[in-house]
Enzyme design. Structure first.
Site, mmCIF file in Angstrom:
data_model
loop_
_atom_site.group_PDB
_atom_site.id
_atom_site.type_symbol
_atom_site.label_atom_id
_atom_site.label_comp_id
_atom_site.label_asym_id
_atom_site.label_seq_id
_atom_site.Cartn_x
_atom_site.Cartn_y
_atom_site.Cartn_z
ATOM 1 N NE ARG A 1 -3.707 -2.401 2.096
ATOM 2 C CZ ARG A 1 -4.750 -2.679 2.849
ATOM 3 N NH1 ARG A 1 -5.157 -1.813 3.751
ATOM 4 N NH2 ARG A 1 -5.408 -3.805 2.678
ATOM 5 N NE ARG B 1 -1.970 5.398 8.494
ATOM 6 C CZ ARG B 1 -3.258 5.116 8.224
ATOM 7 N NH1 ARG B 1 -3.594 4.672 7.037
ATOM 8 N NH2 ARG B 1 -4.173 5.289 9.146
ATOM 9 C CD GLU C 1 -9.531 -0.747 9.737
ATOM 10 O OE1 GLU C 1 -9.697 0.488 9.742
ATOM 11 O OE2 GLU C 1 -9.548 -1.437 8.706
ATOM 12 C CB SER D 1 -11.871 -4.170 7.348
ATOM 13 O OG SER D 1 -12.886 -3.318 6.910
ATOM 14 N NE ARG E 1 -2.597 -1.466 11.139
ATOM 15 C CZ ARG E 1 -3.503 -0.672 10.552
ATOM 16 N NH1 ARG E 1 -4.794 -0.862 10.769
ATOM 17 N NH2 ARG E 1 -3.106 0.290 9.753
#
Length: 465
Positions: free
Chosen positions: A292, A307, A391, A394, A432
């Site tokens: 990403r 991130r 988070e 999802s 993460r």
RNA sequence: GGUGGGGUGGCGGAGCGGUUGAACGCGCCGGUCUUGAAAACCGGUAUACGCCUCGGCGUAUCAUGGGUUCGAAUCCCAUCCCCACCGCCA
């Protein structure tokens, strides 16, 4: 992609949907183009029909005349030639008109498709309205006996927390500096037990989803063609988030993109296929590296493992019949799988119902799962972070939006082809997830207890440090 | 990276400028026959879009996109993919 026919009948549904998601898209313009397009198409088709008919009459006549030309004496040949010419001229006007219409259709079509691809899936009526993640609604929370996130870390564990960065440094789990040296900001190297933890937890998640929940494990390409990014609904809106490999500049016929999630490849596997009803539901899982760009996130979560540009993720997708009830059941089931995994790991978590503005273009409904991360949140007077939810998962429900774009269908009981429904959910993303792991399981001396569920995957090691 | 051969319906496989959306075979579905099944025989069997009086009608699709032609599965160009051999390589 939305259903154009449905849009014609219910334009307001899509206008309201786009507004609720905060997406600017000119649906009236699309309807206008669609009307023009269909009118042109109708004319072009009827002209073509006449042309075809004419051609079938003229063709054999020309054929016979040409044959005659070969056998007949030269004195008659000019007469036959002029007959041929006359016949050939007949459809010429039609041909010109068709070419004209072709041109007009070709001019409209890309404009139409651009808008069509940009129209988001309308949120489901039960999704709460909102403009950003601030409007998301907490559904429920869970925590193990030994850590209650409504109390401070000190109250829970009797000592002040270290951040995962500090813990990583203590035990040489992550080398941020050299990662950045090699690859720039948001890069890292997992080292030693850090790398082992990463592999162990991914393997735990992969085994969990495949062996305990019957998902078919796959390894998939993480470099895909643009049409797969469009087909899965990540493009055009997410174009800036994907790394772009410009193979066309090196003479190839097409560019490639690095996938930001295994969802892309798992879904694209069956693109352009018509499945039989008894093949459904398809349950797939993969562990894949995700890339990403994090464009537009400059300065946000720059420290640590939160991130980053590259990570590994176990992802689950379901492709099922076009049935809302079944779709919704799968959504709940996929969320349940994650809850079971997080409870195995004993991470406090909460479920968030995402609001309309936070759904992204392709989802009708999305539930985020957030894990407790002690190092996040505001810092109190003693210099300790308050901790916050972050988070980690999802879970999306998409109806046929994605399968329509992918042209992924099945044959129903009546023998009709129908677009499938699709769903996806994170099973686990690392590193993460190492944030809650390291921070929750740290001890006062800085050592880290390895969660019980993970120990078999760590050669039965119980602690780090 | 180089050379050569290919891509036709669910599958196999013809066709290589003119009623060819496509022969033939297999598969599948329905029917006849049969106590039942098989065999045999008969019929059917793509997808998408548009129009519509909901019975149809039209158009497109022979890897994909262009082109030549009155007319293209068939000829030309580009791209993609597959196969074989050579080179390189974890």
């Amino acid at each position: 992609m939305i259903d154009l026919k449905d849009l014609r009948d219910n334009p307001d549904k899509y206008k309201d949907g786009a507004r609720a998601k905060g997406v600017a898209v000119d649906i009236d313009r699309l309807l206008e183009l669609d009307t023009q397009h269909r009118a042109l198409l109708a004319e072009q088709e009827s002209q073509r029909a006449t042309q075809k008919k004419l051609s079938k009459e003229i063709g054999p006549q020309i054929g016979t005349l040409r044959k005659q030309l070969k056998t007949v004496p030269e004195t008659h040949s000019s007469e036959i030639e002029s007959q041929i010419r006359e016949l050939e001229e007949k459809p010429l006007q039609l041909k010109n008109r068709i070419a004209e219409l072709d041109e007009q259709i070709a001019a409209i079509k890309p404009k139409l498709e651009t808008i069509l691809l940009a129209i988001p899936q309308p949120p489901d009526p039960d999704v709460p309205p909102g403009t950003s993640e601030a409007d998301n609604v907490q559904l429920r929370t869970w925590h193990p006996n030994w850590f209650n996130p409504s109390k401070s870390f000190v109250d829970n564990k009797g000592f002040a927390p270290r951040t995962h960065m500090q813990l990583a440094e203590m035990h040489n789990l992550v080398d941020f500096e050299r990662g950045v040296k090699m690859s720039g900001s948001r890069s890292y190297i997992l080292t030693g037990d850090g790398a082992r933890l990463h592999q162990a937890i991914l393997r735990l998640a992969f085994d969990f989803i495949t062996t305990e929940h019957g998902f078919v494990g796959c390894t998939v390409p993480v470099i895909v063609r643009e049409e797969m990014m469009v087909g899965t609904g990540f493009f055009p809106a997410g174009h800036d988030q994907a790394y772009h490999i410009e193979e066309s500049k090196r003479g190839s016929g097409h560019d490639l993109f690095l996938t930001g999630t295994g969802e892309v490849s798992l879904m694209a596997m069956h693109a352009d296929e018509i499945l039989s009803a008894d093949q459904l539901p398809l349950q797939y899982a993969t562990v894949s590296t995700c890339f990403r760009r994090e464009a537009g996130a400059a300065g946000k979560d720059t420290a640590g493992l939160y991130r980053i540009h590259q990570f590994d993720k176990v992802e689950q997708v379901v492709i099922c019949k076009a049935d809302e009830t079944e779709s919704r059941q799968w959504h709940q089931k996929m969320i349940g799988i994650v809850e079971a995994l997080l409870q195995k790991l004993e991470f406090p978590y909460r479920l968030l119902q995402c609001c309309t503005g936070d759904l992204g273009p392709k989802n009708a409904d999305m539930i985020d799962i957030e894990s407790w991360m002690p190092s996040r949140g505001d810092v109190d007077a003693d210099g300790n972070p308050a901790g916050a939810w972050g988070e980690t998962h999802s879970a999306s429900r998409l109806y046929d939006y994605q399968c329509r774009r992918l042209n992924l269908r099945y044959r129903n009981d009546q023998g009709k082809t129908v677009f499938c429904h699709s769903l996806n959910n994170t099973v686990l993303a690392s590193p993460r997830v190492l944030i809650p792991l390291l921070e929750l399981y740290q001890n006062e001396d800085g050592s880290i207890t390895i969660p019980k569920a993970l120990q078999p995957y760590m050669n039965n090691q119980q602690r780090i440090g």
